[in-house]
Design an enzyme around this catalytic site. Structure first.
Site, PDB file in Angstrom:
ATOM      1  N   LYS A 160     -30.921 -49.792 -12.914  1.00 42.64           N
ATOM      2  CA  LYS A 160     -31.821 -48.627 -12.964  1.00 42.64           C
ATOM      3  C   LYS A 160     -32.120 -48.240 -14.407  1.00 42.64           C
ATOM      4  CE  LYS A 160     -30.029 -44.709 -13.055  1.00 42.64           C
ATOM      5  NZ  LYS A 160     -29.634 -43.669 -13.993  1.00 42.64           N
ATOM      6  N   LEU A 185     -26.679 -36.741 -11.237  1.00 42.67           N
ATOM      7  CA  LEU A 185     -27.105 -37.460 -10.041  1.00 42.67           C
ATOM      8  C   LEU A 185     -27.560 -38.874 -10.375  1.00 42.67           C
ATOM      9  CD1 LEU A 185     -29.060 -34.358  -8.815  1.00 42.67           C
ATOM     10  CD2 LEU A 185     -27.066 -35.318  -7.630  1.00 42.67           C
ATOM     11  N   LYS A 242     -31.488 -40.883 -24.652  1.00 47.51           N
ATOM     12  CA  LYS A 242     -30.503 -41.578 -23.802  1.00 47.51           C
ATOM     13  C   LYS A 242     -30.970 -43.016 -23.498  1.00 47.51           C
ATOM     14  CE  LYS A 242     -27.354 -42.468 -20.669  1.00 47.51           C
ATOM     15  NZ  LYS A 242     -26.072 -43.020 -21.084  1.00 47.51           N
TER      16      LYS A 242
END
Ligand SMILES: NC(=O)c1ccc[n+]([C@@H]2O[C@H](COP(=O)([O-])OP(=O)(O)OC[C@H]3O[C@@H](n4cnc5c(N)ncnc54)[C@H](OP(=O)(O)O)[C@@H]3O)[C@@H](O)[C@H]2O)c1
Length: 300
Positions: free
Chosen positions: A241, A66, A172
């Site tokens: 983001k 998502l 990540k």
């Protein structure tokens, strides 16, 4: 055969579903915008779940892919969300790029229901997801990873167990610090070469075969060389983001991260000019239009 659910069939989720279908998985799909996932289900011979809870209840391994933290929280925590449907024997795996504390905040609820839980974000783009060549960084208990491993192996060439829950997400953010630095460096180097009178494709060929020719430089060639024709693989909006999360994580743990701050500034400048839906490589487009037009010899 075990059942795999993919919740979130955006660019990455769809590509991952394709790889899972090709490997013969019994596939269940769910997406907030139903049309998007019905079309894909038709193409792949998959079933569509009525809600994230139904997907988690029916699947042995449920993957979420998502956009951001708000999306992950909505899908996991809603009354008809993943956590409501999870049960013993199932493993819930969030593969989205979100802050490390997000998955930790779901742990108690998942365990209460007897379900396994992992954070397993990926490195690699749509092309690598479609060809099952992702790198997966996993946080969580080894026993949960072993249950999910046969499914993750259908998506990746490399699966690394980083450590406890949340450590995959932290890893990540670290690897993306490198990717965005490279993205910005390629943009700058390309515009510099062009303004020095070198043909764009020639310069890119040299980058790709040089000491700096990382896989990223290879698979972003079309996007950098012909930005108007190439498909969006990773949007400027998602890059903003990720870089925001990187800078926030750096601030939280006291790391300076000057390069990531510059990269964030440059991505925001590109969004200001081009909108957030262009590919992240469009930082080069923005740099090109913002750069002066001195003569190739340097103009004196
Ligand atoms: N693209 C890449 O190359 C790449 C590589 C590595 C990691 N990632 C990470 O993978 C994740 C997905 O990226 P993507 O490129 O696939 O993004 P995308 O194409 O924009 O897809 C986003 C997905 O999130 C869903 N979504 C957004 N807001 C939601 C909400 N409030 N509630 C429920 N669902 C919501 C969307 O559903 P709708 O269809 O209803 O909008 C869609 O399924 C991101 O975290 C990204 O950072 C991407």
């Amino acid at each position: 055969m075990s059942t795999v659910a993919v919740v979130g069939t955006g660019r990455m989720g769809s590509a991952m579903a394709r790889s899972l279908a090709r490997a013969g998985s019994d596939l269940l799909l769910y997406n907030r915008t139903e049309d998007r996932c019905r079309q894909l289900a038709g193409e792949l011979g998959a079933r569509v779940a009525d809600s994230p809870a139904d997907a988690a209840a029916a699947a042995d391994v449920t993957i979420t892919m998502l956009a951001d933290e708000a999306a992950v929280r909505a899908v996991w925590q809603a009354d008809d969300g993943l956590l409501a449907g999870a049960g013993p024997g199932g493993v819930l795996v969030d593969m989205s790029t979100v802050p490390p504390d997000v998955i930790r905040s779901f742990e108690a609820a998942a365990r209460e229901r007897g379900a396994g839980i992992l954070d397993a974000p990926v490195s690699g783009s749509v092309q690598l997801a479609e060809t099952a060549k992702l790198t997966i960084m996993v946080g969580g208990e080894a026993a949960d990873l072993e249950r999910a491993r046969p499914v993750l192996e259908r998506l990746a060439t490399r699966i690394t167990h980083i450590g406890p829950l949340g450590s995959g997400a932290a890893m990540k953010l670290s690897v993306n610090t490198l990717i965005f630095a490279l993205n910005q460096a390629v943009a700058e180097a390309l515009v510099l070469a062009e303004r020095s009178g070198i043909e764009r494709a020639t310069a890119y060929e040299v980058f790709a075969t040089s000491a700096a020719g990382a896989p990223y430089v290879g698979y972003k060639r079309d996007a950098f060389v012909d930005p108007e024709a190439a498909e969006v693989a990773f949007s400027l909006g998602l890059a903003e983001k990720d870089l925001r999360l990187i800078v926030e994580q750096a601030d939280r743990i006291g790391v300076r991260a000057p390069q990531a701050r510059t990269d964030l500034e440059q991505v925001r400048a590109a969004i200001g000019d081009l909108g957030e839906d262009r590919d992240a490589s469009a930082v080069a487009v923005n740099l090109r239009s913002a750069s002066g037009s001195a003569s190739p010899s340097g103009g004196g």
